[in-house]
Design a protein around this motif. Sequence first.
Motif, short mmCIF file in Angstrom:
data_model
loop_
_atom_site.label_atom_id
_atom_site.label_comp_id
_atom_site.label_asym_id
_atom_site.label_seq_id
_atom_site.Cartn_x
_atom_site.Cartn_y
_atom_site.Cartn_z
N VAL A 151 15.25 -2.04 -4.52
CA VAL A 151 16.18 -1.52 -3.52
C VAL A 151 17.61 -2.01 -3.77
N VAL A 152 18.57 -1.08 -3.67
CA VAL A 152 19.98 -1.42 -3.83
C VAL A 152 20.69 -1.23 -2.49
N GLN A 199 0.84 -1.21 0.00
CA GLN A 199 0.00 0.00 0.00
C GLN A 199 0.87 1.25 0.00
N ALA A 200 1.93 1.22 0.83
CA ALA A 200 2.83 2.38 0.89
C ALA A 200 3.50 2.61 -0.46
N ARG A 201 3.84 1.54 -1.13
CA ARG A 201 4.49 1.64 -2.45
C ARG A 201 3.60 2.41 -3.42
N GLY A 202 2.32 2.05 -3.43
CA GLY A 202 1.39 2.73 -4.32
C GLY A 202 1.22 4.19 -3.96
N LEU A 203 1.09 4.47 -2.66
CA LEU A 203 0.89 5.86 -2.24
C LEU A 203 2.11 6.72 -2.53
N PHE A 238 10.62 -2.59 6.85
CA PHE A 238 9.43 -2.12 6.13
C PHE A 238 9.85 -1.39 4.85
N GLY A 239 10.85 -0.51 4.98
CA GLY A 239 11.30 0.23 3.80
C GLY A 239 11.83 -0.69 2.71
N THR A 240 12.56 -1.73 3.13
CA THR A 240 13.10 -2.71 2.18
C THR A 240 11.96 -3.41 1.44
N ALA A 241 10.93 -3.79 2.19
CA ALA A 241 9.79 -4.47 1.56
C ALA A 241 9.02 -3.51 0.66
N MET A 242 8.91 -2.26 1.09
CA MET A 242 8.18 -1.28 0.28
C MET A 242 8.86 -1.04 -1.06
#
Length: 277
Positions: A52-53, A18-22, A43-47
């Motif tokens: 992600v590098v 959801q965060a990715r989309g927003l 969470f950030g890694t999953a988003m």
Amino acid sequence: MDVRAANVVPKRASTPAQARGLVALDGAALVSGIATADDAVAFGTAMLGDRVVRIAPQFEATKASMEEAEPLVAAQPVDERGRKRMLGRYDLTQPAHNDGFGFGDFAPDHMFLWCDTPCTVGGSSFLIDALKLATILAAEDPQLADFLWDEPIDHSEPNFPQGDPEPIARFSPGGRAQVRSHPYQLPRVGPRETDHYPFVERWGMAVAEARSTGPRFRLEAGQMVCIDNYRMLHGREAYVDIDRKVVSIWAWTTSAINIPAGQLSIAEPVVPEPLAS
Ligand SMILES: [Fe+2]
């Protein structure tokens, strides 16, 4: 023209997807229930997913950490353009900025602000969609729009050269819109410096107006704001509580313009080594 249309109060997300989309849509998202800095990084890694590098906590925004870095920065001299580095003060409202602006192409393309301990008084956050602000301004001021997109300027910090001048607004080779603002932006040195100064000033004043008049939101304990750091400007109001602790996490994805090989130092910046591809 109401520049506040560019201000963003982040909508809530409950999952990384959801965060990715927003973040893609609005430039930012707010999540809750994150207990530790490690959980925030997870969470950030999953988003960011497959993109992600590199992702890592960059600094703790606390009164103590600011006071620790302050003498290092205070000792740095005024540069040849008359500019002096300042890290800002916990008891003053920040200018709206993209994090890592002094590192130019090595700035993180995403960032996360995770709140461990909020401040009881002050410390509210604000976000400005700089792409939207540039577009709003363009509607009334086509000359400014042309300047923002087409005219390279000096994005460097005092005594920390950044390579070739670049426009305030640009598309990265990876197709990302990047629109930048920070307190040290100046026209590039040269014969048109005086002509360009009013445009850089107008951009800075529009950003300051959005910052000063737009809505705020509070980060409570366990909340984190996920930010497209290329497109969005952020900052916080002054705070008073010495226990306030917010951790800034910087992330680079496959669409970042350049990626540093190691941790960056804001207090004593050096030109980063690029991550080997
Ligand atoms: Fe910041």
